[in-house]
Design a protein around this motif. Structure first.
Motif, short mmCIF file in Angstrom:
data_model
loop_
_atom_site.label_atom_id
_atom_site.label_comp_id
_atom_site.label_asym_id
_atom_site.label_seq_id
_atom_site.Cartn_x
_atom_site.Cartn_y
_atom_site.Cartn_z
N VAL A 76 0.86 -1.19 0.00
CA VAL A 76 0.00 0.00 0.00
C VAL A 76 0.89 1.24 0.00
N GLY A 77 0.58 2.23 -0.84
CA GLY A 77 1.37 3.46 -0.77
C GLY A 77 1.11 4.34 -1.97
N GLY A 78 1.54 5.60 -1.87
CA GLY A 78 1.38 6.51 -3.00
C GLY A 78 0.73 7.80 -2.55
N GLU A 79 0.43 8.64 -3.54
CA GLU A 79 -0.16 9.95 -3.24
C GLU A 79 -1.67 9.80 -3.06
N ILE A 80 -2.23 10.53 -2.15
CA ILE A 80 -3.69 10.54 -1.94
C ILE A 80 -4.29 11.60 -2.87
N THR A 81 -5.21 11.18 -3.74
CA THR A 81 -5.81 12.15 -4.68
C THR A 81 -7.24 12.49 -4.29
N SER A 82 -7.84 11.70 -3.40
CA SER A 82 -9.19 12.05 -2.93
C SER A 82 -9.28 11.80 -1.43
N THR A 83 -9.79 12.78 -0.71
CA THR A 83 -9.92 12.61 0.74
C THR A 83 -11.37 12.30 1.11
N GLU A 84 -12.13 11.78 0.14
CA GLU A 84 -13.53 11.44 0.43
C GLU A 84 -13.72 9.93 0.48
N ALA A 85 -14.40 9.47 1.54
CA ALA A 85 -14.77 8.04 1.67
C ALA A 85 -16.28 7.96 1.47
N PRO A 86 -16.73 7.42 0.32
CA PRO A 86 -18.14 7.51 -0.05
C PRO A 86 -19.05 6.56 0.71
N TYR A 87 -20.32 6.96 0.78
CA TYR A 87 -21.34 6.20 1.53
C TYR A 87 -21.42 4.75 1.07
N ASP A 88 -21.35 4.52 -0.27
CA ASP A 88 -21.59 3.15 -0.73
C ASP A 88 -20.54 2.18 -0.23
N ILE A 89 -19.33 2.67 0.09
CA ILE A 89 -18.31 1.74 0.63
C ILE A 89 -18.40 1.72 2.15
N VAL A 90 -18.50 2.91 2.75
CA VAL A 90 -18.51 2.99 4.22
C VAL A 90 -19.71 2.22 4.79
N SER A 91 -20.86 2.30 4.10
CA SER A 91 -22.05 1.62 4.64
C SER A 91 -21.90 0.10 4.53
N LYS A 92 -21.02 -0.35 3.63
CA LYS A 92 -20.79 -1.80 3.48
C LYS A 92 -19.85 -2.32 4.57
N MET A 93 -18.93 -1.46 4.99
CA MET A 93 -17.95 -1.92 5.97
C MET A 93 -17.58 -0.76 6.91
N ARG A 94 -18.02 -0.88 8.16
CA ARG A 94 -17.87 0.20 9.14
C ARG A 94 -16.42 0.55 9.43
N ALA A 95 -15.52 -0.42 9.24
CA ALA A 95 -14.11 -0.15 9.55
C ALA A 95 -13.57 0.96 8.64
N SER A 96 -14.34 1.31 7.59
CA SER A 96 -13.90 2.41 6.70
C SER A 96 -13.72 3.72 7.46
N ILE A 97 -14.44 3.85 8.59
CA ILE A 97 -14.35 5.11 9.35
C ILE A 97 -12.91 5.37 9.79
N LEU A 98 -12.09 4.33 9.78
CA LEU A 98 -10.72 4.46 10.27
C LEU A 98 -9.81 5.22 9.31
N VAL A 99 -10.30 5.56 8.12
CA VAL A 99 -9.47 6.40 7.23
C VAL A 99 -9.52 7.86 7.68
N LEU A 100 -10.45 8.20 8.55
CA LEU A 100 -10.65 9.61 8.94
C LEU A 100 -9.40 10.20 9.58
N GLY A 101 -8.86 9.53 10.59
CA GLY A 101 -7.68 10.03 11.29
C GLY A 101 -6.47 10.15 10.38
N PRO A 102 -6.12 9.11 9.66
CA PRO A 102 -4.98 9.18 8.74
C PRO A 102 -5.13 10.25 7.66
N LEU A 103 -6.34 10.42 7.09
CA LEU A 103 -6.53 11.45 6.05
C LEU A 103 -6.31 12.84 6.65
#
Ligand code: EPZ
Length: 420
Positions: A76-103
């Motif tokens: 995993v690695g590289g430049e971040i081009t979008s700081t948005e985590a969309p509803y359709d992925i986050v609603s499928k898997m709650r652990a997605s919320i963990l991108v908030l702190g790192p972003l």
């Protein structure tokens, strides 16, 4: 939707290899957002949630390379081009919320969908948000999204968590690695998966101490580097198969299992009449006589894990005597009970406690999975039941367990997957 057909009554005998921990791997992948360099993770479990997390990271712009071409290692690695985590992925898997702190830590902004509730509870994220505000983030909730920004960067702070939340601890821990100054997380969760995340972050150049103590101290650094990390074995998968050995009266070797990760689970298994011994390859689990009823209360680590509650409910449903199981972590984690009762179990739920009166035998039936751990409790019941059990909605199981039918059949279970 796939189904499992299980014909019960066979004691499990043989060896099961325990895979990488889902609840460590998901966070370790997110840690890859903290640096543009390559974080190489090995011993990655091939499960649906890991694939969902890969897709989430890719839509943030980072590369997620399948190093071996078989899903067992990711870079995993590289430049971040979008700081948005969309509803359709986050609603499928709650652990997605963990991108908030790192972003927030890396890009100083983030727009993450509020994760809905799920089958086992409403699962709010208030502690995540309050903790990030304590680190200097400005947070606004709008249209179902968390809009967060920290234009001056995050600033270290002493944070006291009202509850030892695993996710809140992980989100704040990762954010604090790049904050200015020192952060202390008091009443931090102590689950072994967090220890695995701390070990990996420190390999990446983070300065974290206090792992496992309940107070994490993080001295922020300018940037993190790439690293290589082997994901720890999955203690919940290990405990789950230990219950399978116990309920079928079998004798199974769990390769890679670690006694230390499973303290309360092993003590409870022994109390219930299931013997667990450790050698250099892993754990040996076998039933030494009749199963005995025990009382269980789920608690944050090192207490009895809520992720093992449903599995033990199945095991105790055929024990001699009565048991009481109290679920203190989630408000709706007894959905396996009606299905177990349809197989002949005698379980009564009173609020957050369930009384189980052991029965001599369960009988196979068509049953439905409702969430990840409940799915496996129905498999356990089917392995012990007289007759045939048909488990539908197996996709719940595939989120967090790899190759279940293969691992069980290799130990003599009569189980097959019917693909629909
Ligand atoms: C992690 O969920 C695990 N998931 C869960 O495993 C596990 O059951 C749980 O920790 C407890 O051990 C992953 O690691 C991906 P929490 P998490 O924050 O982080 C409340 C499985 O089967 N809470 O410790 O969401 C919350 O509602 C899954 O693999 C707040 O109120 O757990 C819950 O009642 C299921 N506010 C309790 O705390 C918050 O801000 C525990 O949640 C955060 C949590």
């Amino acid at each position: 939707m796939d189904r499992f057909i299980i014909r019960g009554g066979r004691p499990l005998r043989g060896e099961i290899v325990i895979g990488g921990a889902k609840n460590a791997g998901l966070k370790l992948m997110v840690a890859g957002l903290l640096t543009a360099e390559r974080l190489v993770l090995t011993n990655v479990p091939r499960i649906a949630d890991i694939a969902t997390m890969r897709d989430l990271l890719i839509q943030h712009g980072v590369a997620v390379e399948d190093v071996n071409g078989d899903g067992s290692a990711y870079a995993v690695g590289g430049e971040i081009t979008s700081t948005e985590a969309p509803y359709d992925i986050v609603s499928k898997m709650r652990a997605s919320i963990l991108v908030l702190g790192p972003l927030l830590a890396r890009c100083r902004e983030a727009r993450v969908s509020l994760p809905g509730g799920c089958a086992i509870g409403t699962r709010p994220v208030d502690m995540h948000l309050k903790g990030l505000e304590a680190l200097g983030a400005e947070i606004r909730l709008e249209n179902g999204y968390i809009n967060a920004r920290a234009p001056e960067g995050l600033i270290g702070e002493r944070i006291i968590l009202p509850f030892a939340s695993v996710g809140a601890t992980e989100n704040l821990l990762m954010a604090a690695t790049l904050a200015k100054g020192r952060t202390e997380i008091v009443n931090a969760a102590r689950e072994p998966e967090i220890g695995d995340l701390v070990a990996c972050l420190n390999k990446m150049g983070a300065r974290i101490s206090g792992s496992g103590s309940g107070t994490l101290v993080i001295d922020g650094v300018e940037a993190l580097q790439g690293a290589e990390h082997r994901i720890m074995p999955d203690r919940i998968e290990c405990g789950t198969y230990a219950c399978a050995a116990g309920i079928t009266g079998g004798d199974v070797r769990l390769v890679g299992g670690r006694l230390d990760d499973l303290g309360a689970v092993v003590r409870t298994l022994e109390e219930a009449g299931v013997e667990v011994t450790e050698d250099e390859k892993g754990l040996r689990v076998r039933r030494t006589g009749a199963l005995r009823g025990v009382d269980i209360m789920t608690e944050p680590y090192p207490g009895f894990p809520t992720d093992m509650q449903a599995q033990f409910m199945a095991l105790l449903s055929v024990a001699e005597g009565a048991s009481m199981v109290t679920e203190t972590i989630f408000e709706n984690r007894f959905m396996h009970v009606p299905e177990l009762n349809r197989m002949g179990a005698r379980i009564n739920v009173h609020g957050s406690s369930a009384i189980i009166r052991g029965v001599h035998a369960l009988s196979g039936a068509p049953v439905m999975a409702t969430d990840l751990r409940a799915s496996f409790s129905l498999i356990l019941a089917g392995l012990a039941a007289h007759g045939e059990t048909i488990l539908s909605r197996v996709y719940h199981l595939d989120r967090g367990y790899e190759a279940v039918e293969r691992k069980l059949a290799a130990c003599g279970a009569n189980i097959e997957r019917v693909r629909e």
